[in-house]
Design a protein around this motif. Structure first.
Motif: not given
Length: 570
Positions: A515, A517, A537, A539-544, A547
């Motif tokens: 990805s 980003s 990805a 959704l994974e980017f939003s979660e990262e 965090r």
């Protein structure tokens, strides 16, 4: 008296774009002073209302400075190098002396513009995704057709298999095969033309789409507006935070971080943007290698009895216009031994050829025993073990000999092999035209079936048994069964390119899943406005991002800190 207005004319040959006085109005009392940059100090002065020309041989960088009491009229003739003058309102063609079109542009510029427009339209058509997909489907269909149609056979084979009086599927005759060159599918003009068209589409897509995307991705694009940042796919605000602390957190997460005042820009996964270009290049490598294999290779096949030899160049035939014979074609191949292994049922399981290679000087340069799926490679030539045959039968008759009887292949239904030979016997009746003798048949090299002169079965003998057999009053001894090896030889200069292309394709395809980003941040007072986006990805980017933002420390006022300490002390 007020000082005169001054004008610096850096290029007197060009008329002024803004009229300083209304057209048609002349100032008769206009006074001007001329200064030549190459004249010595004190040499300036009036010269009867004419400007002095720069002497011949002066530097081309010299300029004239003219002082006027008022603005010069627009229609006043301007001096040219060499003393000529051109009216300020003349046509462009009159000023330059070059032919022009109706809109005033030069013919050369119009032709260049036409070429640019044509190139742009061509690139737009070639880079069309549906066109590229249809090209790949057409190539795949031709490859599938090439596996169905037997390749490289003689024309008579196609005349027999695809006759005009009985077309396959009602319309496919030999003309459909031979005319477009489908008997050599992978070197046919249709197949190579589709490969070239697909290569052009890939290059056009890379130039018009992938390269601009990489250029945009490499820029450090700072955002100086909180509203723009809040419009990103992910956006959040951190009150009482520092953009520098955010940068440190992002660097720890593998981002490349850049600061410019209150603005921050960070990115990672730029290799994912380069990967599509790598995929296109890998596909071009594969197609280039396949084209080179189809047009620049050699191929040949030979059946060699045990103990004989052949020269590589004698059996190799060029496959295309780019085929160039290498020096290794002068190498001689000698079959030292040919033998087979059998299953318990008697079927052939594997066959081997012990080969020696000799150069022009007669020196052995290589020796290897090859088998199916274990070829010999030397100097770009590959020798495959593909078939076997029965060459001759060594026989003794009444202690005389041995005689080498040639074994002929016999046609059978199915894939079974059968070989036969004939040993004539002396006939006292010379008027009898029917020659009688002993018939010998064999399915392989391990057993021989014998029949007498009346065609009756007599017995079976193994060449290794050394046991004689009596037939029609003659003692027959099978000395040896001489086999022949079936070898396929080829040179394929495109194979390394194809392998490299497939390796690069697998690598770049995996990299393309990375990805890319991008994150922007702006320090707005004590609040940090953060926004970002990614191409994969999401959704994974939003979660990262959540965090990482949770790790940003909160700033505490000095007064609040003192109050907290005081509260803790009490």
């Amino acid at each position: 008296m007020p000082s005169p207005a001054s004008y610096l004319l850096l290029n007197p040959s060009k008329p002024s774009h803004r009229p300083l006085v209304p057209p048609g109005r002349l100032l008769p009392s206009t006074r001007r002073l001329h200064v030549s940059c190459d004249a010595p100090r004190g040499s300036t002065g009036r010269t009867g209302g004419r400007r002095e020309s720069i002497p011949a041989g002066a530097s081309k960088a010299k300029k004239q400075i003219v002082f006027f009491d008022a603005a010069p009229p627009v229609s006043q003739p301007q001096p040219q190098p060499g003393g000529s003058a051109v009216e300020g309102g003349g046509e462009q063609g009159e000023r330059t002396g070059k032919p022009t079109t109706k809109d005033g542009t030069g013919i050369g510029n119009a032709a260049l513009a036409l070429v640019r427009r044509t190139t742009k339209r061509t690139l737009a058509v070639l880079s069309n995704l549906p066109l590229a997909i249809s090209e790949m489907f057409a190539i795949a269909a031709l490859m599938a057709l090439g596996t169905v149609i037997d390749q490289g056979e003689a024309p008579s084979y196609y005349f027999e298999k695809f006759p005009e009086d009985n077309p396959v599927f009602g319309f496919i005759t030999w003309r459909w095969i031979l005319t477009p060159g489908f008997d050599h599918m992978f070197s046919s003009p249709v197949f190579l033309g589709l490969l070239a068209l697909l290569a052009a589409s890939l290059m056009a897509c890379t130039y018009t789409t992938q390269l601009p995307m990489v250029k945009v991705a490499r820029r450090w694009s700072f955002m100086h507006s909180g509203e723009r940042i809040r419009k990103q796919e992910f956006a959040d605000s951190l009150p009482r935070a520092s953009v520098q602390d955010l940068g440190v957190i992002l660097m720890g997460a593998g981002y490349e971080v850049f600061n410019k005042g209150p603005s921050l820009y960070a990115f990672k996964g730029l290799a994912g943007r380069y990967a599509p270009i790598g995929v296109h290049l890998a596909m071009l490598f594969i197609m280039a290698g396949a084209t080179l294999s189809a047009t620049g290779s050699f191929k040949g096949s030979v059946d060699v009895p045990q103990g004989l030899n052949f020269v590589i160049g004698d059996v190799m035939k060029p496959r295309g216009v780019l085929s160039v014979a290498p020096d290794v074609f002068n190498t001689e191949v000698h079959v030292n031994r040919f033998y087979m292994e059998y299953y318990d049922s008697g079927e052939v399981s594997q066959f081997y050829s012990d080969l020696s290679l000799f150069n022009l000087d007669g020196k052995e340069v290589m020796r290897k025993t090859i088998k199916v799926n274990d070829p010999l490679r030397y100097g770009g030539v590959t020798i495959y073990q593909t078939d076997w045959g029965f060459s001759a039968l060594s026989v003794k008759k009444n202690g005389e000999g041995p005689f080498n009887l040639a074994m002929a292949p016999l046609k059978l239904n199915g894939d079974k092999k059968l070989f036969g030979t004939f040993l004539p016997l002396e006939d006292s009746d010379s008027s009898n035209s029917n020659v009688k003798g002993i018939s010998m048949l064999a399915r392989d090299l391990q057993s021989i079936v014998l029949y007498d002169q009346d065609g009756k079965f007599v017995g079976v003998r193994r060449p290794s048994s050394k046991l004689p057999i009596e037939i029609n009053g003659n003692e027959i001894l099978i000395e040896d069964a001489i086999g022949s090896t079936g070898l396929d030889l080829k040179t394929d200069p495109g194979v390394p390119i194809v392998y490299a292309g497939f390796g690069a394709l697998m690598l770049t395809t995996c990299i393309s899943y990375l990805s890319h980003s991008q994150i922007w941040a702006l320090q707005d007072g004590s609040t940090v406005v953060v926004g970002g986006k990614t191409n994969r990805a999401k959704l994974e980017f939003s979660e990262e991002m959540n965090r990482l933002l949770d790790k940003v420390p909160e700033l505490i006022d000095a007064n609040e800190n003192a109050a907290d300490k005081k509260l803790t002390a009490t």
